[in-house]
Design an enzyme around this catalytic site. Sequence first.
Site, PDB file in Angstrom:
ATOM      1  N   ASP A 280       6.066   3.135 -23.237  1.00 47.41           N
ATOM      2  CA  ASP A 280       5.440   1.963 -23.865  1.00 47.41           C
ATOM      3  C   ASP A 280       6.055   1.705 -25.233  1.00 47.41           C
ATOM      4  O   ASP A 280       6.346   0.567 -25.592  1.00 47.41           O
ATOM      5  CB  ASP A 280       3.935   2.195 -24.043  1.00 47.41           C
ATOM      6  CG  ASP A 280       3.221   2.409 -22.708  1.00 47.41           C
ATOM      7  OD1 ASP A 280       3.696   1.865 -21.701  1.00 47.41           O
ATOM      8  OD2 ASP A 280       2.194   3.111 -22.701  1.00 47.41           O
TER       9      ASP A 280
ATOM     10  N   GLU B 146      -4.481   3.708 -19.162  1.00 47.13           N
ATOM     11  CA  GLU B 146      -4.252   2.514 -18.343  1.00 47.13           C
ATOM     12  C   GLU B 146      -5.350   1.482 -18.586  1.00 47.13           C
ATOM     13  O   GLU B 146      -5.078   0.278 -18.635  1.00 47.13           O
ATOM     14  CB  GLU B 146      -4.176   2.870 -16.856  1.00 47.13           C
ATOM     15  CG  GLU B 146      -3.005   3.791 -16.477  1.00 47.13           C
ATOM     16  CD  GLU B 146      -1.646   3.233 -16.880  1.00 47.13           C
ATOM     17  OE1 GLU B 146      -1.483   1.995 -16.941  1.00 47.13           O
ATOM     18  OE2 GLU B 146      -0.742   4.046 -17.163  1.00 47.13           O
TER      19      GLU B 146
HETATM   20 ZN    ZN Z   1       1.282   3.085 -20.872  1.00 52.04          ZN
END
Ligand code: ZN
Length: 612
Positions: free
Chosen positions: A503, A427
């Site tokens: 992602d 993150e």
């Molecule tokens: Zn991620």
Amino acid sequence: MDKQQRKKMQFSAIYLVIALMVAWLFQALVFRPMVIRQSEVPYSQFLAELEAGTIDRVQLTQDRILYTCCSEGEGDDGKAYNVVPVDDPDLIERLAASGVTFAGEISSNSALPMLLGWVIPLLPLALVWYFGLRRMGQGGAGVMSIGKSRAKEIQGERTGIKFADVGGVDEASFELQEIIAFLKDPKRFARLGAKLPKGVLLVGPPGTGKTLLAKATAGEADVPFFSISGSDFVEMFVGVGAARVRDLFEQAKAKAPCIIFIDEIDAIGQSRATVGAIATNDEREQTLNQLLSEMDGFEPNQGVVIMAATNRPEVLDQALLRPGRFDRQVQVGLPTEQGRLEILKIHTQGVTLDSDTDLARIAKVTAGFSGADLANIVNEAALLAVRSEHTGVMMDDFDLAIERVVAGLQRKMRLKPEVRRRVAYHEGGHALVAYLQPDTDPVHKVSIVPTSKGALGYTMQMPDEDTYLLSKRELEERMAVMLGGRAAELLVFEDTSTGAANDLERATEIARRMVTEFGMTEALGPVRYASPAGMGYLGQPGGLRQDISPDTARLIDQETRTIVESAGRSAFQLLKQHRDALDAIADTLQEHEVINAEQIAHIVGSLMPSAA
Ligand code: ZN
Ligand code: ADP
Ligand code: MG
């Protein structure tokens, strides 16, 4: 069983008895005499009289021999007799020999008694059936009431909702003004010969207030509102949906001017072609056909406006969109920042807000939220305020409520320290790449609190303004942010994890669209390779055009990969250059679980003042 029900039972029992008596009387007085009007005689007597020559005339029917005999003078047809025939092959010869007139006859006069003989005993049964079903129907959703549309229950509701109750729909409400003017005075339009569209289709994502807007249109025009949902039509019996449509239009026409609103019209209006490929659904098709013919069946100036809502306009049958049907579309999009503020104001009307609560800031951080989401946030925040015994709903309550709506309810879940460390770097990677790039939405908040939706952490970005248009460079930066998590893992742990799957999916999607839709690559040029808009599942970009050569398809894959890889590389480079900042962010995250924009700026700024 209550008193009223018992009364109804008694009532129908009396009815039944009366019906049975009538049937019996009918049998006794009408039916039997008709058959036995002629006296019946045995076959032997008939033969005897035939030989004696007293018979004048014989009629042969299928199951009777009718004859008259013994006439004594002119005009006297004599007595008629009725014989049940036996199987007598010589009958015709005998008749011919005796010289009487005889004729065959289709047993028409025995058809009526036959019919009555059948119908009359069935009549009481039919009555029993009818009353039985009626009693079942008194429960509400009985068999007999199926055909009645549910719209009846609200009898052309006066909604009382005004445009002031709907926020952020200025354009849509502007387009609906004309409809309102028409509903207020249909005759004026008729006098001038102006024809209004019969059907208005509200199109937009779920929860943007389409239903609300339709109600507000009725409220503004002060006309009855008949509403029914497309999914209501999907009933158990074939033909019921069509009957409902007929019924709905009938009621509405009687109450004109009024609005008929069909919510979720895609449930019945789905393209017949699309559905046919999977499974045919006669019921839906019949309902759709009925709807089309009803729409064609009334005059434009009758004062009935049909509104419908859908979030999947691309699946609708083309027949619905033809002129004279839903030929006007009103877009109801996700609200802009200003719109979100209006919606928040509407929904906080009955809510006590703390003085520090800034609705404008909430509107700012909730880009992409629908009206329904915002209503939900206000409610969540109020609940949280109650739970923490605040005197008014505070900004913290709203922040938490937003988080809950964004990421699902927070759940306390203890992760192993090494997993937490990895998540913190992942993150942190997203956040730092976002922070370091000039054209990226600033980071609002980073969290490694696991969510109930299964994410181990998240990075929330706050767009400066609503984005309508993105440049190639902005897209590349976005991809770099998405790949920042994986790049951080690569940099720090020298391997990758499953945490980056989502992602990668998002980054690949962008890259693919850059190649096939936005014409952003040298190698493939400004050509569209994606299949036509709307052909994909739910309007998402579908596959490639059918006519693409295998070589081009291979090139598209290559280019997509190149774009994603290069975004990943630039994320990796950025993080490598600012490794100390990454470490600091990851450490802070592990300590506090959540960090916000100011903290990130502080961390990065303190490490290298030039970057801040
Ligand atoms: Zn991620
Ligand atoms: P849709 O029909 O587009 O799915 P709805 O009209 O059913 O959305 O909206 C659901 C609820 O969300 C509404 O009852 C209302 O409380 C809230 N809402 C949605 N959009 C708006 C809006 N533009 N203004 C105010 N409230 C809204
Ligand atoms: Mg709705």
